[in-house]
Enzyme design. Structure first.
Site, short mmCIF file in Angstrom:
data_model
loop_
_atom_site.label_atom_id
_atom_site.label_comp_id
_atom_site.label_asym_id
_atom_site.label_seq_id
_atom_site.Cartn_x
_atom_site.Cartn_y
_atom_site.Cartn_z
N HIS A 23 -10.79 -22.33 18.12
CA HIS A 23 -9.42 -22.73 18.42
C HIS A 23 -8.72 -23.24 17.17
CE1 HIS A 23 -10.13 -27.23 18.54
NE2 HIS A 23 -11.35 -26.78 18.55
N ARG A 30 -10.24 -30.25 24.70
CA ARG A 30 -9.03 -29.52 25.07
C ARG A 30 -9.28 -28.03 25.29
NH1 ARG A 30 -5.92 -31.43 19.82
NH2 ARG A 30 -7.99 -30.87 19.06
N CYS A 80 -16.15 -24.42 21.09
CA CYS A 80 -16.15 -25.73 20.45
C CYS A 80 -16.27 -26.82 21.52
CB CYS A 80 -14.85 -25.93 19.66
SG CYS A 80 -14.80 -27.50 18.75
N ASP A 99 -14.64 -29.44 21.65
CA ASP A 99 -13.33 -30.06 21.83
C ASP A 99 -12.93 -30.13 23.31
OD1 ASP A 99 -10.40 -30.40 21.93
OD2 ASP A 99 -10.51 -30.16 19.76
N CYS A 121 -8.85 -27.13 15.01
CA CYS A 121 -10.21 -27.59 15.28
C CYS A 121 -10.55 -28.73 14.32
CB CYS A 121 -11.19 -26.43 15.08
SG CYS A 121 -12.90 -26.91 15.40
CO CO Z 1 -12.94 -27.64 17.56
#
Ligand code: CO
Length: 222
Positions: A98, A46, A42, A44, A101
């Site tokens: 994750h 993080r 992803c 993301d 998400c």
């Molecule tokens: Co995500």
């Protein structure tokens, strides 16, 4: 532009630090990349691929997008997969999603707006595919966690059904596709147990993975 200067300073420090530890590092890397893994994850911020598995530049080939989706009309992702298998001879593909998400959440809540709505329709298709199970889960956090897991397993299936993966297996090349999930709350990865190493394994292995998700009662966030 002022704030971006920090990034250049960080970069200079980073480059110096690496060369202190290994003076030949960049010269070696400039000549050739030899990653052993393809990471499909992803976007993301993080969930940084290299950092969380402790790998250096040159060690993991990466494709990331919102909600780690692998679609059969996405030539970006498909090209990455083909290049990984055929040019880089990568034998391990990791689809890593994750918990928490944002993309999955938006799709679940049907709250996404604009263009990204079209992208996340793929997640809503998965939600529809597992509708009766998801409707049976009362706890919203649990439902969210389960959909994050189911999405990864469906994407493992999608990778396995791409032409480059199919050709690799037809040619009896070694190739395994894995499905992992990352927990933002503790920084740990969890293997969803859906590693597929051949065409005949796609359905039995991923079906077993889906059954395990259906049976799971844990909540991984909140
Ligand atoms: Co995500």
């Amino acid at each position: 532009m002022g704030n971006l200067n920090t990034l250049f300073e960080n970069n200079k420090n980073w480059s110096q630090q690496i060369q202190l530890d290994d003076p030949q590092f960049f010269t070696r890397l400039a000549n050739q990349q030899n990653p052993k893994y393809l990471w499909i994850g992803c976007s993301d911020s993080r969930v940084p691929a290299n950092e969380l598995v402790g790998l250096m530049p040159g060690e993991v080939f990466v494709h990331r997008n919102v909600a780690n989706l692998v679609n059969h009309t996405d030539f970006n992702c498909l090209s990455v997969i083909q290049y990984a298998i055929e040019a880089l001879k990568i034998e391990e593909i990791i689809v890593c999603g994750h918990y928490r998400c944002g993309g999955i959440h938006e799709a679940m809540e049907n709250s996404c707006k604009g263009l990204v709505n079209n992208w996340l329709r793929h997640v809503q298709d998965i939600e529809f595919l597992h509708k009766s199970f998801l409707e049976s889960v009362d706890d919203q956090t649990e439902k969210y966690d389960r959909l994050c897991e189911l999405n990864i397993i469906e994407q493992v299936r999608n990778v396995c059904r791409t032409t480059p993966a199919g050709s690799a297996w037809d040619e009896e090349k070694s190739l395994t596709v894995h499905g992992w999930i990352y927990n933002l709350s503790n920084g740990l990865l969890h293997d969803l147990g859906v590693s597929v190493s051949g065409k005949e394994e796609i359905m039995p292995v991923t079906d077993r993975g889906i059954e395990a998700v259906y049976a799971r009662k844990e909540r991984f966030h909140g």
